[in-house]
Structure formats: C-alpha cells, structure tokens
Design a protein around this motif. Structure first.
Motif, PDB file in Angstrom:
ATOM      1  N   GLY A  12      49.253  43.150  28.637  1.00  0.00           N
ATOM      2  CA  GLY A  12      49.534  43.954  29.824  1.00  0.00           C
ATOM      3  C   GLY A  12      48.426  43.781  30.850  1.00  0.00           C
ATOM      4  O   GLY A  12      48.675  43.612  32.040  1.00  0.00           O
ATOM      5  N   SER A  13      47.162  43.789  30.398  1.00  0.00           N
ATOM      6  CA  SER A  13      46.040  43.643  31.339  1.00  0.00           C
ATOM      7  C   SER A  13      45.996  42.221  31.878  1.00  0.00           C
ATOM      8  O   SER A  13      45.636  41.995  33.032  1.00  0.00           O
ATOM      9  CB  SER A  13      44.726  44.027  30.668  1.00  0.00           C
ATOM     10  N   THR A  14      46.386  41.231  31.057  1.00  0.00           N
ATOM     11  CA  THR A  14      46.416  39.846  31.522  1.00  0.00           C
ATOM     12  C   THR A  14      47.468  39.693  32.606  1.00  0.00           C
ATOM     13  O   THR A  14      47.242  39.037  33.623  1.00  0.00           O
ATOM     14  CB  THR A  14      46.717  38.888  30.351  1.00  0.00           C
ATOM     15  N   LYS A  15      48.629  40.314  32.400  1.00  0.00           N
ATOM     16  CA  LYS A  15      49.723  40.235  33.385  1.00  0.00           C
ATOM     17  C   LYS A  15      49.269  40.854  34.700  1.00  0.00           C
ATOM     18  O   LYS A  15      49.493  40.298  35.776  1.00  0.00           O
ATOM     19  CB  LYS A  15      50.950  40.954  32.833  1.00  0.00           C
ATOM     20  N   GLU A  16      48.585  42.003  34.588  1.00  0.00           N
ATOM     21  CA  GLU A  16      48.099  42.655  35.802  1.00  0.00           C
ATOM     22  C   GLU A  16      47.042  41.785  36.491  1.00  0.00           C
ATOM     23  O   GLU A  16      47.023  41.661  37.718  1.00  0.00           O
ATOM     24  CB  GLU A  16      47.517  44.028  35.460  1.00  0.00           C
ATOM     25  N   SER A  17      46.187  41.122  35.703  1.00  0.00           N
ATOM     26  CA  SER A  17      45.140  40.263  36.280  1.00  0.00           C
ATOM     27  C   SER A  17      45.758  39.070  37.006  1.00  0.00           C
ATOM     28  O   SER A  17      45.319  38.698  38.098  1.00  0.00           O
ATOM     29  CB  SER A  17      44.202  39.745  35.197  1.00  0.00           C
ATOM     30  N   VAL A  18      46.778  38.462  36.408  1.00  0.00           N
ATOM     31  CA  VAL A  18      47.445  37.313  37.027  1.00  0.00           C
ATOM     32  C   VAL A  18      48.141  37.751  38.307  1.00  0.00           C
ATOM     33  O   VAL A  18      48.069  37.064  39.334  1.00  0.00           O
ATOM     34  CB  VAL A  18      48.438  36.654  36.031  1.00  0.00           C
ATOM     35  N   THR A  19      48.792  38.866  38.299  1.00  0.00           N
ATOM     36  CA  THR A  19      49.472  39.373  39.487  1.00  0.00           C
ATOM     37  C   THR A  19      48.465  39.642  40.598  1.00  0.00           C
ATOM     38  O   THR A  19      48.683  39.280  41.766  1.00  0.00           O
ATOM     39  CB  THR A  19      50.252  40.666  39.160  1.00  0.00           C
ATOM     40  N   GLU A  20      47.354  40.262  40.232  1.00  0.00           N
ATOM     41  CA  GLU A  20      46.312  40.554  41.221  1.00  0.00           C
ATOM     42  C   GLU A  20      45.714  39.256  41.790  1.00  0.00           C
ATOM     43  O   GLU A  20      45.498  39.135  42.992  1.00  0.00           O
ATOM     44  CB  GLU A  20      45.214  41.404  40.574  1.00  0.00           C
ATOM     45  N   LEU A  21      45.485  38.287  40.915  1.00  0.00           N
ATOM     46  CA  LEU A  21      44.938  36.992  41.341  1.00  0.00           C
ATOM     47  C   LEU A  21      45.897  36.298  42.308  1.00  0.00           C
ATOM     48  O   LEU A  21      45.487  35.738  43.337  1.00  0.00           O
ATOM     49  CB  LEU A  21      44.728  36.090  40.120  1.00  0.00           C
ATOM     50  N   ALA A  22      47.190  36.300  42.011  1.00  0.00           N
ATOM     51  CA  ALA A  22      48.196  35.670  42.872  1.00  0.00           C
ATOM     52  C   ALA A  22      48.230  36.363  44.231  1.00  0.00           C
ATOM     53  O   ALA A  22      48.309  35.698  45.274  1.00  0.00           O
ATOM     54  CB  ALA A  22      49.564  35.716  42.210  1.00  0.00           C
ATOM     55  N   HIS A  23      48.144  37.666  44.220  1.00  0.00           N
ATOM     56  CA  HIS A  23      48.145  38.426  45.477  1.00  0.00           C
ATOM     57  C   HIS A  23      46.903  38.076  46.313  1.00  0.00           C
ATOM     58  O   HIS A  23      46.991  37.863  47.528  1.00  0.00           O
ATOM     59  CB  HIS A  23      48.213  39.929  45.191  1.00  0.00           C
ATOM     60  N   ASN A  24      45.756  38.002  45.653  1.00  0.00           N
ATOM     61  CA  ASN A  24      44.517  37.654  46.363  1.00  0.00           C
ATOM     62  C   ASN A  24      44.596  36.227  46.927  1.00  0.00           C
ATOM     63  O   ASN A  24      44.140  35.962  48.045  1.00  0.00           O
ATOM     64  CB  ASN A  24      43.308  37.777  45.434  1.00  0.00           C
ATOM     65  N   ALA A  25      45.154  35.308  46.146  1.00  0.00           N
ATOM     66  CA  ALA A  25      45.282  33.924  46.604  1.00  0.00           C
ATOM     67  C   ALA A  25      46.197  33.850  47.824  1.00  0.00           C
ATOM     68  O   ALA A  25      45.922  33.127  48.791  1.00  0.00           O
ATOM     69  CB  ALA A  25      45.818  33.042  45.484  1.00  0.00           C
ATOM     70  N   GLU A  26      47.284  34.579  47.785  1.00  0.00           N
ATOM     71  CA  GLU A  26      48.225  34.584  48.908  1.00  0.00           C
ATOM     72  C   GLU A  26      47.553  35.143  50.155  1.00  0.00           C
ATOM     73  O   GLU A  26      47.684  34.600  51.257  1.00  0.00           O
ATOM     74  CB  GLU A  26      49.455  35.417  48.539  1.00  0.00           C
TER      75      GLU A  26
END
Length: 135
Positions: A12-26
């Motif tokens: 769950g924390s990995t999924k949240e980290s990936v989502t946050e990373l994608a948002h930051n990259a965008e």
C-alpha cells in the motif's frame, strides 16, 4: 494475520509512493515545458531569420552561377561546332589519302625457286612406297 497486514502496509505504501512520484514527475515536466517555451520560440525565430538571410545572400550567387553556366554552354557549343568541322576534315583527308594509296597498288613479281639439294617429290614418294612394300 500480522503477516498479511505487513504486506498490505508494504504494498500500500509502495503504491502511494509510486503515485506520488508520478504526480511529481508530471508537475516537473509541465514546469520544464513552460520554462522552455520562450527558448523554443526564440530558437525557431532565429532559425527562420537565418534561413531568410541565407536566401538573400545566395540569390545573387545563384544568378551569377546561372549566367556563367549559360556563357559556358554557348562557348562549348561554339567550339563543339568547330571541333566537329575539323574532325570531318581530318576524316575526309584520311579517306582521300587511303583511296589514292589503294589506286597505286604496286605489281608484285614472284619467282619460284627450286632447291636442287632437295630430292624431288616423286623420288621421295618412290622411296616411301618401297619402304611400305618391304614392311
């Protein structure tokens, strides 16, 4: 149950980290695009201006080259006609000289010379016949 909650928390924390990373990259990509837009426009304007300058500078050169090519064509045509005429004259001259040489064919005199040291053919045949008969 402790193990399943551990995996849920981990994934769950990995999924949240990936989502946050994608948002930051965008967000970063959008900011970079906005920052680069004026530079891209300047580069396009510079390229267009440079192409126009090259066209302006090259026009007289291209015109001069076309004039030079036309003059060269005229000169070559003039000399080509002269060369063709000279070549025809040379061919005609060679034909005339060859024809006159053919008309003056020298008369050839031939003599038959017999070497007396050799035996006549009839004698050689007779000896050959005797040899065959004896065999």
């Amino acid at each position: 149950m402790g193990l399943s909650s551990f995996f849920k928390n981990l994934f769950g924390s990995t999924k949240e980290s990936v989502t946050e990373l994608a948002h930051n990259a965008e967000t970063t990509f959008e900011q970079a695009k906005e920052t680069a837009a004026p530079y891209i426009e300047k580069a396009e304007a510079f390229a267009e201006e440079t192409i126009e300058k090259v066209k302006e500078v090259s026009e007289p050169i291209i015109d001069q080259a076309a004039d030079y090519a036309e003059k060269a064509k005229d000169t070559v045509s003039e000399y080509a006609d002269k060369v063709a005429k000279v070549a025809n004259d040379v061919v005609d001259s060679v034909k005339e000289r060859t024809a006159s040489l053919n008309n003056e064919v020298p008369e050839t005199i031939s003599e038959t010379v017999v070497d007396e040291s050799e035996k006549p053919i009839a004698e050689v045949e007779e000896i050959a016949g005797d040899t065959i008969d004896k065999a």
